[in-house]
Scaffold this motif. Structure first.
Motif, mmCIF file in Angstrom:
data_model
loop_
_atom_site.group_PDB
_atom_site.id
_atom_site.type_symbol
_atom_site.label_atom_id
_atom_site.label_comp_id
_atom_site.label_asym_id
_atom_site.label_seq_id
_atom_site.Cartn_x
_atom_site.Cartn_y
_atom_site.Cartn_z
ATOM 1 N N LEU A 43 -3.900 22.815 -23.480
ATOM 2 C CA LEU A 43 -3.342 22.581 -22.147
ATOM 3 C C LEU A 43 -1.826 22.400 -22.198
ATOM 4 C CD1 LEU A 43 -5.989 20.299 -20.424
ATOM 5 C CD2 LEU A 43 -5.611 22.754 -20.167
ATOM 6 N N MET A 44 -1.344 21.776 -23.261
ATOM 7 C CA MET A 44 0.106 21.645 -23.429
ATOM 8 C C MET A 44 0.750 23.033 -23.568
ATOM 9 S SD MET A 44 1.068 18.514 -23.390
ATOM 10 C CE MET A 44 0.403 16.884 -23.552
ATOM 11 N N LEU A 45 0.154 23.875 -24.393
ATOM 12 C CA LEU A 45 0.694 25.226 -24.564
ATOM 13 C C LEU A 45 0.649 26.011 -23.261
ATOM 14 C CD1 LEU A 45 -0.812 26.208 -28.027
ATOM 15 C CD2 LEU A 45 1.568 25.696 -27.491
ATOM 16 N N LEU A 46 -0.456 25.904 -22.537
ATOM 17 C CA LEU A 46 -0.582 26.602 -21.263
ATOM 18 C C LEU A 46 0.456 26.100 -20.263
ATOM 19 C CD1 LEU A 46 -2.165 28.584 -19.458
ATOM 20 C CD2 LEU A 46 -3.611 26.650 -18.821
ATOM 21 N N GLY A 47 0.646 24.783 -20.211
ATOM 22 C CA GLY A 47 1.633 24.220 -19.291
ATOM 23 C C GLY A 47 3.042 24.693 -19.585
ATOM 24 N N PHE A 48 3.406 24.716 -20.873
ATOM 25 C CA PHE A 48 4.749 25.167 -21.219
ATOM 26 C C PHE A 48 4.911 26.673 -21.014
ATOM 27 C CE2 PHE A 48 5.078 21.037 -23.235
ATOM 28 C CZ PHE A 48 6.347 20.672 -22.830
ATOM 29 N N PHE A 49 3.854 27.426 -21.207
ATOM 30 C CA PHE A 49 3.918 28.871 -20.933
ATOM 31 C C PHE A 49 4.151 29.114 -19.443
ATOM 32 C CE2 PHE A 49 1.752 32.738 -19.561
ATOM 33 C CZ PHE A 49 2.477 33.669 -20.282
ATOM 34 N N VAL A 50 3.401 28.405 -18.596
ATOM 35 C CA VAL A 50 3.554 28.572 -17.145
ATOM 36 C C VAL A 50 4.948 28.134 -16.700
ATOM 37 C CG1 VAL A 50 2.716 27.713 -14.916
ATOM 38 C CG2 VAL A 50 1.092 28.441 -16.657
ATOM 39 N N ALA A 51 5.430 27.002 -17.251
ATOM 40 C CA ALA A 51 6.773 26.533 -16.889
ATOM 41 C C ALA A 51 7.845 27.545 -17.319
ATOM 42 C CB ALA A 51 7.044 25.172 -17.529
ATOM 43 N N GLY A 52 7.695 28.136 -18.508
ATOM 44 C CA GLY A 52 8.653 29.134 -18.964
ATOM 45 C C GLY A 52 8.637 30.389 -18.113
ATOM 46 N N LEU A 55 10.403 29.559 -14.809
ATOM 47 C CA LEU A 55 11.854 29.522 -14.982
ATOM 48 C C LEU A 55 12.429 30.922 -15.177
ATOM 49 C CD1 LEU A 55 12.338 26.355 -17.216
ATOM 50 C CD2 LEU A 55 12.982 26.658 -14.825
ATOM 51 N N GLY A 56 11.700 31.785 -15.864
ATOM 52 C CA GLY A 56 12.151 33.163 -16.026
ATOM 53 C C GLY A 56 12.220 33.903 -14.704
ATOM 54 N N ILE A 57 11.214 33.697 -13.872
ATOM 55 C CA ILE A 57 11.214 34.336 -12.547
ATOM 56 C C ILE A 57 12.362 33.810 -11.701
ATOM 57 C CG2 ILE A 57 9.915 34.487 -10.387
ATOM 58 C CD1 ILE A 57 7.369 34.657 -12.124
ATOM 59 N N LEU A 58 12.590 32.506 -11.751
ATOM 60 C CA LEU A 58 13.708 31.938 -10.996
ATOM 61 C C LEU A 58 15.052 32.463 -11.491
ATOM 62 C CD1 LEU A 58 12.634 28.216 -10.542
ATOM 63 C CD2 LEU A 58 12.839 29.968 -8.780
ATOM 64 N N ALA A 59 15.171 32.708 -12.776
ATOM 65 C CA ALA A 59 16.424 33.218 -13.323
ATOM 66 C C ALA A 59 16.694 34.657 -12.886
ATOM 67 C CB ALA A 59 16.407 33.124 -14.848
#
Length: 101
Positions: A43-52, A55-59
């Protein structure tokens, strides 16, 4: 082609599901000010993947809107030039005419 993509998607799902089942141990994530977050590794890996990904889409968003704006300006220019070309159908004038003899 749709059948092949369905098979590939199914295989990827099975691989990721197996990965999730193998990585269920608890992990601690330490932040500043003694804040700690505990949860399963997957779940930690999934959360950080989704957050990344977010952030990529926002960039990329400002660049995408700038390209869309430039594209619409170019389309408007093309339409304006095409209407001018259609209304003005005259023979091209020569560069220089020598009328003296």
């Amino acid at each position: 082609m749709k059948f092949v993509s369905t098979i590939v998607g199914f295989i990827l799902f099975i691989l990721f599901f197996g990965f999730a089942l193998k990585n269920t141990q608890e992990v601690d994530l330490h932040f500043f000010l003694n804040y700690e977050l505990r949860g399963p590794l997957v779940l930690m890996l999934l959360g950080f993947f989704v957050a990344g990904a977010a952030l990529g889409i926002l960039a990329v968003t400002p660049t995408m809107f700038r390209h869309r704006r430039e594209t619409s300006k170019h389309k408007n220019t093309i339409v304006a030039l095409q209407t001018v070309a259609r209304t003005k159908v005259s023979q091209p004038q020569p560069d220089s005419v020598n009328t003296q003899q």
